[in-house]
Design a protein around this motif. Structure first.
Motif, mmCIF file in Angstrom:
data_model
loop_
_atom_site.group_PDB
_atom_site.id
_atom_site.type_symbol
_atom_site.label_atom_id
_atom_site.label_comp_id
_atom_site.label_asym_id
_atom_site.label_seq_id
_atom_site.Cartn_x
_atom_site.Cartn_y
_atom_site.Cartn_z
ATOM 1 N N ILE A 10 -15.515 -7.420 5.822
ATOM 2 C CA ILE A 10 -14.451 -6.447 5.987
ATOM 3 C C ILE A 10 -13.458 -7.102 6.937
ATOM 4 C CG2 ILE A 10 -13.820 -4.170 6.854
ATOM 5 C CD1 ILE A 10 -16.646 -3.260 6.011
ATOM 6 N N ILE A 11 -12.232 -7.284 6.453
ATOM 7 C CA ILE A 11 -11.243 -8.046 7.211
ATOM 8 C C ILE A 11 -10.056 -7.145 7.545
ATOM 9 C CG2 ILE A 11 -9.738 -10.069 7.182
ATOM 10 C CD1 ILE A 11 -11.616 -11.162 4.929
ATOM 11 N N PRO A 12 -9.913 -6.764 8.798
ATOM 12 C CA PRO A 12 -8.728 -5.969 9.163
ATOM 13 C C PRO A 12 -7.491 -6.860 9.226
ATOM 14 C CG PRO A 12 -10.078 -6.391 11.094
ATOM 15 C CD PRO A 12 -10.803 -6.995 9.913
ATOM 16 N N ILE A 13 -6.353 -6.329 8.786
ATOM 17 C CA ILE A 13 -5.104 -7.078 8.884
ATOM 18 C C ILE A 13 -4.051 -6.205 9.544
ATOM 19 C CG2 ILE A 13 -5.629 -8.388 6.791
ATOM 20 C CD1 ILE A 13 -3.147 -6.788 5.615
ATOM 21 N N ASP A 14 -3.011 -6.845 10.043
ATOM 22 C CA ASP A 14 -1.870 -6.123 10.589
ATOM 23 C C ASP A 14 -0.830 -5.984 9.493
ATOM 24 O OD1 ASP A 14 -2.913 -5.870 13.192
ATOM 25 O OD2 ASP A 14 -2.269 -7.911 13.686
ATOM 26 N N SER A 15 -0.211 -4.814 9.421
ATOM 27 C CA SER A 15 0.786 -4.555 8.399
ATOM 28 C C SER A 15 1.984 -3.865 9.040
ATOM 29 C CB SER A 15 0.174 -3.660 7.316
ATOM 30 O OG SER A 15 1.117 -3.339 6.337
ATOM 31 N N LYS A 16 3.187 -4.184 8.575
ATOM 32 C CA LYS A 16 4.395 -3.568 9.124
ATOM 33 C C LYS A 16 4.452 -2.076 8.797
ATOM 34 C CE LYS A 16 7.046 -7.790 8.921
ATOM 35 N NZ LYS A 16 8.039 -8.555 8.218
ATOM 36 N N GLY A 17 4.046 -1.707 7.604
ATOM 37 C CA GLY A 17 4.025 -0.307 7.177
ATOM 38 C C GLY A 17 2.601 0.056 6.797
ATOM 39 N N ALA A 18 2.469 1.052 5.955
ATOM 40 C CA ALA A 18 1.142 1.433 5.464
ATOM 41 C C ALA A 18 0.588 0.292 4.609
ATOM 42 C CB ALA A 18 1.223 2.705 4.641
ATOM 43 N N PHE A 19 -0.665 -0.069 4.828
ATOM 44 C CA PHE A 19 -1.324 -1.089 4.007
ATOM 45 C C PHE A 19 -1.908 -0.362 2.810
ATOM 46 C CE2 PHE A 19 -4.946 -3.911 2.974
ATOM 47 C CZ PHE A 19 -4.217 -5.063 2.717
ATOM 48 N N HIS A 20 -1.290 -0.524 1.630
ATOM 49 C CA HIS A 20 -1.616 0.337 0.506
ATOM 50 C C HIS A 20 -1.944 -0.373 -0.800
ATOM 51 C CE1 HIS A 20 -1.009 4.249 -1.686
ATOM 52 N NE2 HIS A 20 -1.625 4.626 -0.582
ATOM 53 N N PRO A 21 -2.043 -1.714 -0.853
ATOM 54 C CA PRO A 21 -2.349 -2.350 -2.136
ATOM 55 C C PRO A 21 -3.784 -2.061 -2.577
ATOM 56 C CG PRO A 21 -2.321 -3.993 -0.396
ATOM 57 C CD PRO A 21 -1.883 -2.693 0.220
ATOM 58 N N LYS A 22 -3.967 -2.011 -3.880
ATOM 59 C CA LYS A 22 -5.298 -1.853 -4.460
ATOM 60 C C LYS A 22 -5.475 -2.952 -5.490
ATOM 61 C CE LYS A 22 -4.655 2.509 -2.971
ATOM 62 N NZ LYS A 22 -3.504 3.307 -2.808
ATOM 63 N N MET A 23 -6.330 -3.908 -5.175
ATOM 64 C CA MET A 23 -6.528 -5.054 -6.036
ATOM 65 C C MET A 23 -7.986 -5.496 -5.940
ATOM 66 S SD MET A 23 -4.820 -8.889 -5.841
ATOM 67 C CE MET A 23 -3.373 -8.250 -5.094
ATOM 68 N N MET A 24 -8.510 -5.916 -7.057
ATOM 69 C CA MET A 24 -9.844 -6.499 -7.086
ATOM 70 C C MET A 24 -9.755 -7.752 -7.952
ATOM 71 S SD MET A 24 -13.511 -4.967 -8.472
ATOM 72 C CE MET A 24 -13.052 -3.330 -7.987
ATOM 73 N N ILE A 25 -10.270 -8.850 -7.442
ATOM 74 C CA ILE A 25 -10.294 -10.084 -8.221
ATOM 75 C C ILE A 25 -11.746 -10.516 -8.344
ATOM 76 C CG2 ILE A 25 -9.455 -12.435 -8.438
ATOM 77 C CD1 ILE A 25 -7.172 -11.718 -6.561
ATOM 78 N N VAL A 26 -12.176 -10.721 -9.583
ATOM 79 C CA VAL A 26 -13.552 -11.109 -9.873
ATOM 80 C C VAL A 26 -13.533 -12.555 -10.351
ATOM 81 C CG1 VAL A 26 -15.589 -10.607 -11.288
ATOM 82 C CG2 VAL A 26 -14.131 -8.729 -10.488
ATOM 83 N N PHE A 27 -14.359 -13.394 -9.740
ATOM 84 C CA PHE A 27 -14.409 -14.819 -10.061
ATOM 85 C C PHE A 27 -15.756 -15.150 -10.683
ATOM 86 C CE2 PHE A 27 -11.643 -14.266 -6.432
ATOM 87 C CZ PHE A 27 -10.538 -15.036 -6.755
ATOM 88 N N GLY A 28 -15.732 -15.815 -11.818
ATOM 89 C CA GLY A 28 -16.933 -16.350 -12.427
ATOM 90 C C GLY A 28 -16.842 -17.866 -12.452
ATOM 91 N N LYS A 29 -17.870 -18.526 -12.950
ATOM 92 C CA LYS A 29 -17.852 -19.989 -12.992
ATOM 93 C C LYS A 29 -16.769 -20.539 -13.912
ATOM 94 C CE LYS A 29 -22.549 -20.961 -11.599
ATOM 95 N NZ LYS A 29 -22.400 -21.889 -10.504
#
Length: 181
Positions: A10-29
């Motif tokens: 779980i990685i907290p980040i700093d954001s200028k406004g609301a941090f609102h992206p929703k993304m999932m990236i799945v990696f296979g071989k």
């Protein structure tokens, strides 16, 4: 519990406004999927809420979604640039164990589809807002604007901007009947 047997961060980040992206990236071989949508990454956000998601599959044989996948991955890594060494090690591990990832070059800004339409990942990148990027993409007169969102701001500033900047004949807003404003 899986949490006791698998590694996750779980990685907290700093954001200028609301941090609102929703993304999932799945990696296979040999392949990957980038998913970008409206739902929070919760059980209800991915199973029972009314949400919209776009899914972009890539593999070694097809370059169709390489650009959108690369843009998604680059956005993800930009959030990690100031993180600790442990998170950077996970990115290095990912590069080493998904050798196809290196061939995913950022070839174009937009992904062209079979019907000649395009798909493009837009994000508030510091130099230009998503709204300004949308205005730059539109290159012909707008007849109608149709929007779907849970709510809008009460002073209708976005709708007023759309009316002023695009001059459409009509604007339709679909909102949540119970909580929408």
């Amino acid at each position: 519990s899986l949490a006791g047997r698998k590694s996750y961060s779980i990685i907290p980040i700093d954001s200028k406004g609301a941090f609102h992206p929703k993304m999932m990236i799945v990696f296979g071989k040999k392949e990957g999927v980038a998913m970008i949508g409206s739902g929070n990454l919760t059980s209800s956000g991915l199973s029972s809420n009314e949400e919209i998601w776009g899914s972009f599959h890539i593999d070694e044989k097809s370059e169709k979604n390489y650009s959108i996948f690369r843009d998604s991955f680059d956005l993800l890594t930009s959030y990690l640039k100031d993180s600790n060494q442990s998170h950077k090690n996970k990115l290095n591990w990912l590069h080493k164990n998904t050798t196809w990832l290196e061939s995913v070059q950022k070839s174009k800004i937009q992904v062209e589809q079979k019907d000649n339409s395009t798909i493009q990942l837009l994000s508030n990148n510091g130099s230009s807002s998503i709204y300004r990027q949308i205005l730059q993409i539109i290159n012909e007169p707008v007849v109608s604007v149709f929007m779907i969102a849970p709510f809008y701001n009460k002073n209708a500033s976005l709708i007023n901007s759309i009316l002023f900047d695009l001059s459409p004949h009509n604007v339709t807003c679909v909102i949540d009947s119970q909580y929408g404003t």
